[in-house]
Design an enzyme around this catalytic site. Structure first.
Site, mmCIF file in Angstrom:
data_model
loop_
_atom_site.group_PDB
_atom_site.id
_atom_site.type_symbol
_atom_site.label_atom_id
_atom_site.label_comp_id
_atom_site.label_asym_id
_atom_site.label_seq_id
_atom_site.Cartn_x
_atom_site.Cartn_y
_atom_site.Cartn_z
ATOM 1 N N LYS A 123 31.763 40.933 61.504
ATOM 2 C CA LYS A 123 30.440 40.578 60.977
ATOM 3 C C LYS A 123 29.343 40.793 62.005
ATOM 4 O O LYS A 123 29.598 40.868 63.207
ATOM 5 C CB LYS A 123 30.468 39.141 60.454
ATOM 6 C CG LYS A 123 31.216 39.102 59.113
ATOM 7 C CD LYS A 123 31.023 37.850 58.335
ATOM 8 C CE LYS A 123 31.697 38.019 56.965
ATOM 9 N NZ LYS A 123 31.790 36.770 56.223
ATOM 10 N N ARG A 173 40.237 35.522 57.184
ATOM 11 C CA ARG A 173 40.049 36.744 56.383
ATOM 12 C C ARG A 173 39.635 37.848 57.340
ATOM 13 O O ARG A 173 38.545 37.797 57.904
ATOM 14 C CB ARG A 173 38.984 36.467 55.326
ATOM 15 C CG ARG A 173 38.716 37.627 54.375
ATOM 16 C CD ARG A 173 37.631 37.234 53.364
ATOM 17 N NE ARG A 173 37.281 38.336 52.502
ATOM 18 C CZ ARG A 173 36.439 39.308 52.849
ATOM 19 N NH1 ARG A 173 35.855 39.292 54.012
ATOM 20 N NH2 ARG A 173 36.181 40.287 52.000
HETATM 21 C C1 7PJ Z 1 33.630 36.727 52.994
HETATM 22 C C2 7PJ Z 1 34.178 36.878 51.731
HETATM 23 C C3 7PJ Z 1 33.843 35.511 53.698
HETATM 24 C C4 7PJ Z 1 35.136 34.792 51.791
HETATM 25 C C5 7PJ Z 1 33.075 38.649 52.253
HETATM 26 C C6 7PJ Z 1 32.518 40.873 54.818
HETATM 27 C C7 7PJ Z 1 31.600 40.506 53.722
HETATM 28 N N1 7PJ Z 1 34.936 35.922 51.125
HETATM 29 N N2 7PJ Z 1 33.820 38.092 51.273
HETATM 30 N N3 7PJ Z 1 34.605 34.579 53.034
HETATM 31 N N4 7PJ Z 1 32.951 37.849 53.315
HETATM 32 N N5 7PJ Z 1 35.864 33.822 51.239
HETATM 33 O O1 7PJ Z 1 33.717 40.937 54.693
HETATM 34 O O2 7PJ Z 1 31.963 41.133 55.936
HETATM 35 O O3 7PJ Z 1 33.372 35.268 54.804
HETATM 36 S S1 7PJ Z 1 32.373 40.225 52.126
#
Ligand code: 7PJ
Length: 256
Positions: free
Chosen positions: A203, A237
């Site tokens: 990020k 994640r």
């Molecule tokens: C997240 C997400 C996060 C959850 C994305 C990226 C943006 N779902 N989907 N948490 N971020 N739960 O992957 O940089 O931080 S999309």
């Protein structure tokens, strides 16, 4: 949780995995590297990203879900659209990852009516505008209160607590200082009593701290994942599963 982007304009993959076969192969590689969950998303939520239609999102994610039928780990669908949740659940996904925390009544119903897990994420504003001017009095307290409320709403709708995970939503309507405060205060969120998921991988906050562009944030991402787990995150994640799994093996060895 390994990230599989089924989008042509994703945050970090540059559309590299937008083709079905590439996405399926990528997911299989992440599983081989040690991912315990695969998260498939068909709508980019990067700051400034434009929304996609239900039809378009279904066309992106459903072939990937179908291509992963029979894999040994649960599949999560990263969506806020009830129609996409329903189709994905019917195709066998075991988790819904909703950056909108089931605030849409139909989304809440889709999850309540199925026996799947759900991740409830905090964000301020919408991807199109959220990074314009995020403001909080006390970001940790406010995110905590929001998530507490969403857990209660989900339980009231019939979603058992054991099915629920929460996520502070790093980068979703947060400045660098807000993100750092949330990472420092993660234990408070872990105290809400349901598993905590943290998504810091590649990020922009990591770019701001290291000066690295998105392709060169692996080391920073691994460090961030480790810090999140140390502060109580149960699920991270990530894009770089192999590197993260290695780092977590060291942490687990030291802690056990
Ligand atoms: C997240 C997400 C996060 C959850 C994305 C990226 C943006 N779902 N989907 N948490 N971020 N739960 O992957 O940089 O931080 S999309």
């Amino acid at each position: 949780m390994g990230i599989v982007n089924a989008t042509p304009d994703s945050f970090s993959d540059g559309g590299q995995h937008s083709q079905r076969d590439a996405a399926v192969a990528h997911a299989q590689r992440l599983i081989a590297e040690g991912a315990d969950i695969i998260d498939i998303g068909g709508e980019s939520t990067r700051p400034g990203a434009q929304p996609v239609s239900v039809q378009q999102e279904l066309e992106r994610v459903m072939p990937v879900i179908e291509g992963l039928r029979g894999v040994q780990v649960p599949i999560s669908i990263d969506t806020c659209k009830p129609e996409v949740m329903q189709a994905a659940i019917a195709a066998g996904v075991q988790m819904v990852n909703d950056i909108d925390a089931l605030q849409d009544a139909a989304a809440m119903h889709a999850v309540a009516a199925a026996n799947v897990a759900v991740c409830l994420m905090h964000k301020q504003g919408d991807p199109q505008t959220m990074q314009a001017q995020p403001q909080y009095r006390d970001v940790v307290a406010e995110v905590c209160e929001f998530l507490r409320g969403r857990i209660a709403a989900a339980e009231a709708a019939g979603i058992a607590r054991v099915r629920i995970a929460i996520d502070p939503g790093f980068g979703f309507g947060k400045t660098l200082e807000h993100n750092l405060a949330l990472l420092r205060g993660l234990e408070q969120l872990a105290g809400l009593g349901v598993p905590l998921l943290a998504g810091l991988s590649r990020k922009s906050m990591l770019g701001a701290l290291t000066g690295q562009d998105v392709e060169h944030r692996v080391h920073a991402s691994v460090a961030a994942a480790l810090l999140a787990v140390q502060r109580g995150a149960k699920i991270v994640r990530v894009h770089d599963v192999g590197a993260t799994v290695d780092a977590l093996k060291i942490l687990n060895a030291v802690n056990s």
